[in-house]
Scaffold this motif. Structure first.
Motif, short mmCIF file in Angstrom:
data_model
loop_
_atom_site.label_atom_id
_atom_site.label_comp_id
_atom_site.label_asym_id
_atom_site.label_seq_id
_atom_site.Cartn_x
_atom_site.Cartn_y
_atom_site.Cartn_z
N GLU A 118 0.72 -1.24 -0.08
CA GLU A 118 -0.07 -0.06 -0.12
C GLU A 118 1.02 1.45 0.21
O GLU A 118 0.64 2.47 -0.60
CB GLU A 118 -0.73 -0.02 1.31
CG GLU A 118 -2.19 0.66 1.28
CD GLU A 118 -3.08 0.45 2.49
OE1 GLU A 118 -3.17 1.47 3.12
OE2 GLU A 118 -3.05 -0.62 2.95
N ARG A 119 1.84 1.02 0.88
CA ARG A 119 2.93 2.43 0.89
C ARG A 119 3.60 2.56 -0.63
O ARG A 119 3.81 3.68 -0.74
CB ARG A 119 3.77 2.29 2.07
CG ARG A 119 2.98 2.07 3.45
CD ARG A 119 4.01 1.81 4.41
NE ARG A 119 3.33 1.87 5.77
CZ ARG A 119 2.97 2.83 6.57
NH1 ARG A 119 3.14 3.79 6.31
NH2 ARG A 119 2.21 2.52 7.62
N ARG A 169 2.29 1.87 -3.47
CA ARG A 169 1.41 2.35 -4.33
C ARG A 169 1.03 3.88 -4.23
O ARG A 169 0.71 4.36 -5.04
CB ARG A 169 -0.05 1.51 -4.04
CG ARG A 169 0.05 0.12 -4.89
CD ARG A 169 -0.57 0.36 -6.27
NE ARG A 169 -0.54 -0.68 -7.16
CZ ARG A 169 -1.15 -1.00 -8.36
NH1 ARG A 169 -1.59 0.09 -8.97
NH2 ARG A 169 -0.91 -1.92 -8.72
N GLU A 170 1.04 4.20 -2.78
CA GLU A 170 0.88 5.55 -2.51
C GLU A 170 1.98 6.46 -3.23
O GLU A 170 1.57 7.72 -3.91
CB GLU A 170 1.10 5.83 -1.27
CG GLU A 170 -0.35 5.49 -0.14
CD GLU A 170 0.25 5.63 1.22
OE1 GLU A 170 1.36 5.98 1.66
OE2 GLU A 170 -0.75 5.18 2.04
N ARG A 171 3.01 6.00 -3.47
CA ARG A 171 4.15 6.65 -4.11
C ARG A 171 4.32 6.36 -5.46
O ARG A 171 4.79 7.16 -6.26
CB ARG A 171 5.66 6.12 -3.40
CG ARG A 171 5.74 6.59 -2.14
CD ARG A 171 5.48 7.94 -1.59
NE ARG A 171 6.50 9.01 -2.23
CZ ARG A 171 7.72 9.16 -1.44
NH1 ARG A 171 8.00 8.75 -0.27
NH2 ARG A 171 8.56 9.88 -2.28
N PRO A 213 1.38 5.06 -8.00
CA PRO A 213 0.02 4.79 -8.10
C PRO A 213 -0.34 3.79 -9.24
O PRO A 213 -1.13 3.15 -9.13
CB PRO A 213 -0.77 6.03 -8.26
CG PRO A 213 0.26 7.21 -7.67
CD PRO A 213 1.60 6.64 -7.81
N ALA A 214 0.63 3.90 -10.30
CA ALA A 214 0.19 2.97 -11.43
C ALA A 214 0.87 1.46 -11.02
O ALA A 214 0.61 0.67 -11.82
CB ALA A 214 0.82 3.42 -12.54
N ARG A 254 2.38 -3.56 -10.80
CA ARG A 254 1.33 -3.23 -11.81
C ARG A 254 0.79 -4.25 -12.39
O ARG A 254 1.71 -5.39 -12.68
CB ARG A 254 1.83 -2.15 -12.84
CG ARG A 254 2.86 -2.68 -13.77
CD ARG A 254 3.22 -1.73 -15.01
NE ARG A 254 4.51 -2.17 -15.84
CZ ARG A 254 4.57 -3.44 -16.35
NH1 ARG A 254 3.66 -4.12 -16.70
NH2 ARG A 254 5.93 -3.44 -17.10
#
Ligand SMILES: NC(=O)c1ccc[n+]([C@@H]2O[C@H](COP(=O)([O-])OP(=O)(O)OC[C@H]3O[C@@H](n4cnc5c(N)ncnc54)[C@H](OP(=O)(O)O)[C@@H]3O)[C@@H](O)[C@H]2O)c1
Length: 311
Positions: A202-203, A205-207, A209-210, A230
């Motif tokens: 999750e962390r 993905r925060e940085r 997002p794709a 991805r």
């Protein structure tokens, strides 16, 4: 000849000094007087018997250990790249009494190269096995310069080499770390550091997002880390995890044995250590008689840099 091994599989206390016969030198092989042998997580599995079924040798002693460094004492015909007296490092594929925790080891010539100039045996021993695994993981994923690689367990031996090799390959690296390891992981070259833990994906993905293009899972979190990647991205795993078949992820179980005789790859790692691309990290040395203490310490977790047995 002295080795550290087990007569019966078990906990760290099962490790003791055992007497093993000399290995004969065959064609294409070299003999090292071992000065240093690393202690890796896989050695604890060898010691406890987790690999007993696949080991062709069914009688004790069993000697763990996957990398060694020391002075070349014999070179068979056909080995041109080493000479008696060279300080060298090599990767061991252990079975029966033929692991790395022994004072004298015969290896395929293609599993051994000169130690990086300016290093001692203790530091050199930390490179072959994890360096080759990191290289293989990256090669299997096949990312292009500019793509984003995530690394978990980045403060560890495998993860640290992945971070450094990936930066040298021109990748952008996002890596995990505890608060205490954050500085270390930045110094290894990670562009972005996120807090380690069950929510590491999750962390990431925060940085990104794709999603990241590839992920090397040195912390062996398996399914937990897949959401960072991805759709169609690549994942290199190191303890056999094959993914869940979702989202077109390409999961590559990475087995260093496959490249144990890739001398060109090993020699390139040597060069990269000499060039300062790779940092050889040693946590602590133990005389081989204290191999059990080294295993205890490794199993407790939190060791940064490798533990090395000395002879
Ligand atoms: N298949 C192969 O050919 C191959 C080759 C080399 C290595 N390996 C495997 O690769 C793995 C890593 O090896 P290594 O030598 O790099 O080990 P290491 O030096 O102990 O590094 C592992 C790192 O992952 C961290 N970690 C462990 N569990 C975690 C969790 N649940 N969440 C977040 N971080 C976690 C550790 O932190 P703590 O110390 O704080 O726990 C440590 O920083 C091992 O399982 C090893 O057997 C496989």
């Amino acid at each position: 000849m002295r080795a550290a091994g087990v007569m019966e599989f078990g906990g760290p206390e099962a490790l003791r000094i055992v007497d093993v016969p000399d290995e004969p030198l065959g064609p294409g092989q070299v003999r090292l007087r071992v000065a240093a042998a690393t202690v890796n997580p896989t050695d604890t599995y060898s010691r406890s018997g987790a690999y007993a079924e696949r080991d062709p040798v069914k009688t004790p002693p069993w000697v763990p250990g996957m990398d060694v460094a020391g002075v070349v004492t014999e070179v068979a015909d056909g080995v041109e790249h080493l000479a008696v007296g060279d300080l060298a490092m090599g990767i061991v594929v252990p079975f029966g009494p033929h692991g790395g925790y022994r004072e004298n080891k015969v290896l395929p010539g293609n599993s051994v190269v000169r130690a990086p100039r300016g290093t001692d045996a203790v530091h050199a021993s930390t490179l072959p096995m994890n360096g080759l695994t990191a290289r293989l993981a990256l090669d299997l994923m096949g990312l292009r310069p500019g793509q984003v690689l995530a690394v978990t367990g980045a403060a560890g031996a495998f993860g640290g080499y992945v971070v450094q090799l990936a930066k040298a390959d021109g990748l952008t690296v996002v890596a995990d770390a505890s608060e205490a390891d954050e500085q270390l992981v930045r110094e290894l070259g990670a562009d972005v550091v996120v807090r380690r833990g069950d929510d590491v994906a999750e962390r990431m993905r925060e940085r990104f997002p794709a999603g990241v293009d590839g992920l090397a899972d040195g912390s062996v979190q398996d399914a937990l880390v897949l959401p960072a990647v991805r759709d169609g991205g690549a994942v290199a795993t190191v303890r056999g995890y094959r993914g869940d078949g979702s989202r077109g992820l390409r999961v590559f179980p990475t087995l260093v044995r496959r490249v144990a005789e890739d001398r060109a790859a090993l020699d390139r790692l040597r060069q990269q250590a000499e060039d300062g691309v790779l940092t050889l990290r040693v946590a602590r040395t133990f005389p081989v008689e204290q191999a059990a203490d080294a295993h205890r310490l490794l199993e407790r977790g939190g060791v940064r840099g490798r533990l090395v047995l000395t002879f």
